[in-house]
Design an enzyme around this catalytic site. Structure first.
Site, short mmCIF file in Angstrom:
data_model
loop_
_atom_site.label_atom_id
_atom_site.label_comp_id
_atom_site.label_asym_id
_atom_site.label_seq_id
_atom_site.Cartn_x
_atom_site.Cartn_y
_atom_site.Cartn_z
N HIS A 43 0.86 -1.19 0.00
CA HIS A 43 0.00 0.00 0.00
C HIS A 43 0.90 1.24 0.00
O HIS A 43 1.15 1.84 1.04
CB HIS A 43 -0.91 -0.01 1.23
CG HIS A 43 -1.98 1.03 1.21
ND1 HIS A 43 -3.23 0.82 1.74
CD2 HIS A 43 -1.99 2.30 0.75
CE1 HIS A 43 -3.95 1.93 1.60
NE2 HIS A 43 -3.21 2.84 0.99
N GLU A 70 -2.58 -1.68 -3.19
CA GLU A 70 -3.67 -0.88 -2.62
C GLU A 70 -3.30 0.60 -2.66
O GLU A 70 -2.12 0.96 -2.57
CB GLU A 70 -3.90 -1.25 -1.15
CG GLU A 70 -4.27 -2.68 -0.89
CD GLU A 70 -4.49 -2.96 0.59
OE1 GLU A 70 -5.15 -3.96 0.89
OE2 GLU A 70 -3.99 -2.18 1.44
N HIS A 190 -8.08 -5.36 7.53
CA HIS A 190 -7.84 -4.31 8.51
C HIS A 190 -8.11 -4.83 9.93
O HIS A 190 -9.26 -5.05 10.32
CB HIS A 190 -8.67 -3.04 8.26
CG HIS A 190 -8.01 -1.82 8.84
ND1 HIS A 190 -7.16 -1.01 8.11
CD2 HIS A 190 -8.01 -1.30 10.09
CE1 HIS A 190 -6.71 -0.03 8.87
NE2 HIS A 190 -7.21 -0.20 10.08
#
Length: 237
Positions: A43, A70, A190
């Site tokens: 990410h 991401e 998450h």
């Protein structure tokens, strides 16, 4: 079996703390795949405080499982994804400077923007997923954008489950039912951890993939990276 994609941002954070190449991000990615994980997630953020854009380029020939990038689809990010052509891109509405992801997309408000970006990625053969809260109208909105999958934002579940509230799974279960009905693939991520991953997986029909970074790397400090990857794989069977 639900696939495990390991987010290696925290490895990059540790490397960057000293300015050298220890730990070696590319070697860690190789090892995680050798240990059995089915994907590598990164990410990159605009300030490159952990994963750098060059890391994405360097990882592309290393990742032979599934490469998932991401991020917020700003111009530089879009260009990077089109250059690297990962197997999957996950769109996340991060604010610039955000410490971590804190909300899913408002898929109704951003429908036209997401539709345009997703169409560009799909023209280039890249599977798309968008980060959403477990809210039914947001999942319905996601379908309209043309995305292949959604990634359920699981922080609320993880927090409540840690307090002993197993009913926190209910919005996610309902979201999964709807996603399956309308033909959206389901990813999740998450704050999922060894403590909650099996309960989450067992209650989400059609869960294709989880992306786990912070918890997994933290657990590996005590248990070792290979052991932790294998524990996740066992719980995801």
């Amino acid at each position: 079996m639900t696939k495990l994609s390991v987010n290696i941002n925290k490895i990059a954070t540790l490397r960057n703390a000293r300015g050298g190449n220890v730990p070696d991000l590319l070697q860690v990615a190789k090892d995680i795949q050798k240990f059995g994980a089915q994907g590598i997630t990164i990410h990159p953020r605009p300030d490159e405080r952990h994963i750098r854009y060059q890391d994405a380029r360097d990882l592309r020939p290393i990742v032979y499982t599934e490469f998932n990038i991401e991020g917020n689809p700003q111009h530089n990010f879009i260009d990077l994804v089109l250059e690297c052509k990962p197997e999957q891109v996950t769109l996340v509405p991060d604010a610039i400077g955000a410490i971590t992801s804190s909300a899913g997309w408002d898929t109704m408000k951003n429908e036209s923007y997401l539709t345009e970006v997703i169409a560009e990625f799909k023209r280039n053969g890249i599977r798309t997923s968008i980060f959403v809260d477990p809210v039914l109208k947001m999942i319905e909105g996601a379908k309209k954008t043309g995305t292949d999958r959604i990634e359920l934002y699981t922080e609320a579940f993880a927090h409540q489950y840690g307090l002993g509230n197993q009913k926190a799974i209910e919005p996610y279960t309902q979201s999964a039912v709807l996603a399956n009905e309308i033909g959206l693939g389901i990813n999740a991520g998450h704050d999922l951890s060894l403590d909650n991953i099996k309960f989450f997986k067992d209650n989400i029909t059609g869960l294709l993939e989880v992306s786990i970074g912070h918890a997994l790397i933290s657990e590996a400090l005590y248990l070792g990276l290979e052991n932790v990857v294998n524990e996740y794989l066992q719980k995801l069977k």
